[in-house]
Design an enzyme around this catalytic site. Structure first.
Site, PDB file in Angstrom:
ATOM      1  N   PHE A 199       0.832  -1.212   0.000  1.00 31.19           N
ATOM      2  CA  PHE A 199       0.000   0.000   0.000  1.00 31.19           C
ATOM      3  C   PHE A 199       0.861   1.255   0.000  1.00 31.19           C
ATOM      4  CE2 PHE A 199      -1.982   3.094   3.106  1.00 31.19           C
ATOM      5  CZ  PHE A 199      -2.812   3.705   2.173  1.00 31.19           C
ATOM      6  N   HIS A 200       0.452   2.232  -0.796  1.00 29.07           N
ATOM      7  CA  HIS A 200       1.115   3.551  -0.851  1.00 29.07           C
ATOM      8  C   HIS A 200       0.051   4.610  -0.585  1.00 29.07           C
ATOM      9  CE1 HIS A 200       3.293   7.053  -2.022  1.00 29.07           C
ATOM     10  NE2 HIS A 200       4.272   6.424  -2.633  1.00 29.07           N
ATOM     11  N   SER A 201       0.151   5.297   0.556  1.00 26.67           N
ATOM     12  CA  SER A 201      -0.859   6.303   0.892  1.00 26.67           C
ATOM     13  C   SER A 201      -0.582   7.613   0.162  1.00 26.67           C
ATOM     14  CB  SER A 201      -0.886   6.553   2.401  1.00 26.67           C
ATOM     15  OG  SER A 201       0.200   7.367   2.785  1.00 26.67           O
TER      16      SER A 201
END
Length: 953
Positions: free
Chosen positions: A801-803
């Site tokens: 995941f990359h916010s």
């Protein structure tokens, strides 16, 4: 009656313009030296020379002196425009001159102190308009002055490159003295600009200004310019050049034929082979330039100024300059190839980019120079087919080199480049090209071909620019359309790049070979293009249907249209048509970037997440242009038997190469974890900056070495969506998965408007889904949720995941809630490999690590984190390490070791798995991190923050 010789106009203009700047400089130096050399970062003695803006606009009285004198320049300035219009009869040239004069007034009277942005806009507009002005004036000048003007214009635009470099050194690097050096170049532009107009002296001597009463009573005239007839030096020169060119071809033809018989005909082996290589060179250089440009906004985290190198695609505009077209005809392939491919020798990224831009500019101009003179139907198709086969060859070669073109300047012998081999071939075919391609300049415009109207030329230009963009966006790599369709692993997942990339290559080859059937018949290709664009744009259509009816059908339609465009363009020899085409291409490339980079560019919201809109517009323009081509195309072509025999030979060669590469890049075996006896999962998270290192080299090999050394079984990679024009349409997983012997899941595809994420795993990926998290303001946040089949068939969920960005707090809050629910919806053991942009224990951290998610921090005591985090659940944590990045990227590699437990062991350990207590040595030797990165480490990689790994009970 008063008669004044026209030479007084450039004299008066030169005196007034020079006096204005010189008087302001002398006055400023005398009265305000320290003030005008001071800038935002430094003052005297670090800076010692003032910029033009500081000199003319910041202080009284120099500002007033300058504006009075520059106002006096206006009268001779407009007389200069009228005189040029009288001499060359070009309305376009006159209009450009007027707009250029108005923009000059803008940056002169609105100073940087008044309004910095408006001042810069007018200044940039003035410089941009100077290019067509200088070219047209030089073209229409007498032979006596054209050389001087051409040399002055060349020096003017050559000066822009070092000027931009030193401005970046000042504004971005904040280097002392850089602004003074920049000012030298800026003042040089002023002097060169004044000198260029001063060279009109020789031309204006031929005209007189007459002030007289009209013979009719009561009527007077202000003035008139009297001469026997307008002198159009441009037409005379063009005619002379054309005649000399014809003589040159006539001389060369018998020599070539006497030496080699029919080898240099359009259906000869050497013509086909040479132009296939030239087509390959064209696509290699065109794709290399944008791939290089991307390095700079990536590392500057915004617009850097080096993006201006994209103007290298406007190389055809230099064909307006005297003798340039002839020079490019003779040496264009050789020069363009050597400069662009040979740029890999240059170590400094900025200079390497400039070299690629210059080489690509020459390559594009040479391509246009050949294309615009081909009027013979058979030669036109032969040239189109070889250009297409060159494209196919580049795609096949990229597939064999793991989606990197071995001629690119981001590669050298250290990371898989074959630049030296490419240079040898470039020299060979560059020397052959002027002789082999002499046939391109033979023949006259076909009598059956219709003349194109202005509207027709516009449609043709816009259509061809859109065609170039469409090919570049989706057809310069065998896996791009595959990833447009990819949605993750499931029971009926879509195609993977291996082996189905070979199908893309084969279909493109088929479309190229069969395109002769549709030359001048665009209706069927246009219909297929319409259907395929609709399929590609439909988000509900995925996997195999999208790839077949979207990707493959799009490839067929696009390549079938190329011969029709080439044939029509051969009937329209106007250089501006090609300049407009590549301008449209540039606009579409920027739009292609804007759809993802909207958070970092001006007016980004206009195209936010609208790749389908960009695709639809490009296809619409292609269709309109193709229907225009139908009216311009000449008779049907009839290619001989010999031609098809040679083409068949090249087709078999390309198919054989495809088969060989498919075999070479096949998976090397069934992936196996590094420590099965301890049932360990070594997992890492790494942000890799799109596979370009700090020095603008492709970084896959160095990444592979570190991942191998750290013995990672599972790794999440962020900022990986390189399936875009600006990233070279590369697939980083191709080489990583092959050399590491891992399964790969390429996260949300290039049509999903994210920066991308990737999962590599030694364990089979049973299922994976891609997620686009809530992002109402900032960039889209991608995530992969994959289920891995680990030891004893234990299923483990892995989230990559990359916010969103730090500035978008609401986005990150919504994303944290989404991820917490997503992780909490599964009861299986889980690992989160993430980029969270949060301080440990604060804010959204407590949403990711919460009862809702059920996840725990790998080391809550590590308070020196902001970006990368590893969370886990249902596994026994045994180790944690942070490894310095070296020069591969700007972010460290974080690694965690976890032990998969049986159900009974899970019950026994229960909550004790999450208790904190670390050791300097592991429980068993098999659980240890490698010692090679202790201390100073290797290759710039070492354990940092804790200076050593941490191990847990």
């Amino acid at each position: 009656m008063l008669i004044i010789n026209g030479k007084i106009i450039p004299i008066a203009h030169t005196i007034c313009a020079f006096s204005a700047f010189f008087a302001a400089l002398v006055t400023g130096y005398s009265l305000h030296f320290h003030k005008i050399v001071t800038n935002a970062h430094y003052t005297y003695p670090d800076e010692w020379f003032p910029s033009v803006s500081a000199t003319i606009g910041d202080r009284y009285p120099e500002r007033s002196i300058f504006q009075i004198l520059i106002a006096l320049t206006a009268f001779p300035r407009f007389l200069l425009l009228l005189g040029h219009y009288y001499l060359n009869q070009s309305k376009v040239c006159f209009l450009v001159g007027v707009l250029r004069t108005v923009s000059c007034g803008g940056w002169v009277y609105i100073t940087s102190t008044d309004d910095h942005d408006i001042h810069d806009i007018f200044m940039i507009t003035y410089i941009v308009l100077t290019l067509p002005w200088d070219i047209m004036i030089t073209r229409y000048s007498s032979p006596l002055t054209s050389k001087n003007k051409g040399l002055t214009a060349t020096i003017f635009f050559g000066t822009l490159f070092p000027m931009i470099y030193w401005y970046i050194q000042h504004s971005v690097q904040q280097r002392a003295g850089a602004y003074s050096i920049y000012a030298y170049f800026e003042w040089s532009l002023i002097l060169l600009d004044i000198a260029f107009d001063a060279f009109a002296y020789a031309d204006f001597k031929k005209i007189d200004i007459v002030l007289a009463f009209n013979e009719k009573p009561g009527n007077t005239s202000f003035f008139q310019i009297r001469d026997s007839s307008p002198i159009n030096y441009g037409e005379e020169k063009s005619s002379e050049l054309q005649k000399s060119g014809e003589k040159k071809v006539e001389k060369e033809k018998p020599v070539a034929r006497s030496a080699t018989g029919s080898y240099f005909r359009f259906d000869s082996f050497f013509y086909l082979l040479t132009n296939i290589f030239n087509g390959f060179l064209f696509w290699s250089n065109v794709t290399s330039l944008l791939c290089s440009i991307w390095h700079f906004p990536l590392w500057y985290m915004g617009i850097s100024g080096y993006e201006a190198a994209i103007l290298g695609y406007l190389g055809p505009i230099f064909l307006y300059l005297p003798f340039v077209s002839e020079a490019f005809t003779q040496y264009g392939v050789l020069l363009g190839g050597i400069i662009a491919i040979g740029a890999y020798i240059v170590q400094m990224p900025e200079l390497r980019l400039i070299s690629v831009a210059v080489g690509t500019s020459i390559t594009v101009a040479t391509f246009v120079q050949n294309l615009r003179y081909i009027t013979n139907a058979e030669t036109s198709f032969s040239f189109a087919l070889t250009w297409l086969l060159g494209l196919v060859a580049s795609v096949i070669l990229k597939m064999g080199f793991y989606t990197n073109n071995p001629t690119w300047v981001i590669l050298d012998e250290r990371n898989g480049g074959y630049n030296k081999t490419a240079l040898v071939l470039t020299v060979l075919f560059g020397m052959l090209s002027p002789y082999v391609n002499s046939i391109n300049f033979e023949g006259k415009r076909n009598a059956q071909a219709k003349s194109a109207s202005l509207i027709g030329k516009l449609f043709l230009a816009v259509g061809f620019g859109s065609l170039l963009f469409g090919i570049h966006q989706l057809l310069t790599d065998s896996s791009t359309t595959i990833y447009w369709a990819w949605e993750g692993y499931n029971e009926s997942h879509g195609p993977l790049p291996w082996p189905w990339g070979a199908l893309t290559c084969t279909v493109m080859l088929f479309a190229s070979l069969s395109s002769v059937k549709f030359m001048g018949k665009p209706l069927v290709p246009c219909l297929l293009l319409l259907i395929s664009t609709a399929v590609l744009s439909a988000r509900s259509i995925t996997q195999w249907p999208k790839y077949i009816f979207g990707g493959l059908l799009y490839a067929i339609a696009m390549l079938w249209l190329v011969p029709s465009y080439f044939s029509a363009l051969g009937q329209v020899q106007n250089i501006w048509v090609y300049v407009l085409s590549f301008s449209v291409y540039i606009i579409f490339v920027l739009a292609h970037v804007w759809v993802v980079a909207y958070a970092f560019v001006p007016m980004g919201w206009v195209l936010r997440e609208k790749i389908e809109t960009v695709l639809a517009f490009s296809s619409t323009f292609i269709i309109i242009g193709a229907l225009t081509c139908k009216n311009l195309n000449i008779q049907l072509v009839t290619m001989g038997k010999k031609f098809f025999i040679y083409v068949f030979f090249f087709a078999v060669a390309l198919l054989s190469l495809t088969a060989r590469f498919v075999y070479d890049i096949r998976p090397t075996g069934i992936p196996q974890p590094y420590h099965p006896d301890s049932q360990l999962i070594t997992a890492g998270i790494w942000t890799i900056h799109f596979g370009l290192d700090n020095d603008m080299w492709a970084s896959e090999d160095r990444m592979i070495n570190l991942i191998k050394d750290m013995e990672l079984d599972v790794v999440g990679l962020l900022e990986t969506d390189t399936q875009r024009i600006t990233m070279g349409n590369r697939d980083l997983t191709s080489k990583l998965a092959h050399d590491l012997n891992m399964y790969a899941d390429f996260g949300p595809g290039p049509n999903k408007h994210t920066w991308g994420c990737v999962l590599l795993s030694k364990f089979p990926i049973v299922n994976s889904t891609h997620h686009l998290l809530p992002s109402p303001v900032g960039e889209l946040a991608p995530a992969i949720h994959a289920t891995l089949q680990t030891y004893n068939d234990t299923l483990v969920d892995v989230f990559v995941f990359h916010s969103g960005q730090e500035e978008d707090e609401e986005d990150r809050r919504l994303q944290s809630n989404y991820m917490a629910k997503l992780m909490g919806n599964t009861t299986r053991p889980a690992i989160l490999l993430s980029y969270l942009v949060v301080d440990p224990g604060e804010g959204n951290y407590n949403t990711y690590v919460s009862e809702t998610s059920g996840m725990h921090d790998i080391d809550p005591s590590d308070d020196d984190r902001w970006c990368e985090y590893i969370l886990y659940r249902g596994l026994r944590r045994t180790g944690y390490a942070r490894v310095a990045r070296g020069t591969i990227t700007d972010t460290e590699l974080q690694v965690g070791k976890f032990q998969v437990l049986s159900e009974q062991a899970l019950v026994e350990h229960s909550d004790s798995m999450y208790e904190y207590g670390h050791m300097s040595e592991p429980e068993y030797e098999d659980m240890k991190f490698p010692d090679k990165f202790l201390g100073e480490g290797e290759r710039g990689h070492f354990y940092h923050v804790f200076d050593e790994p941490r191990y847990y009970l």
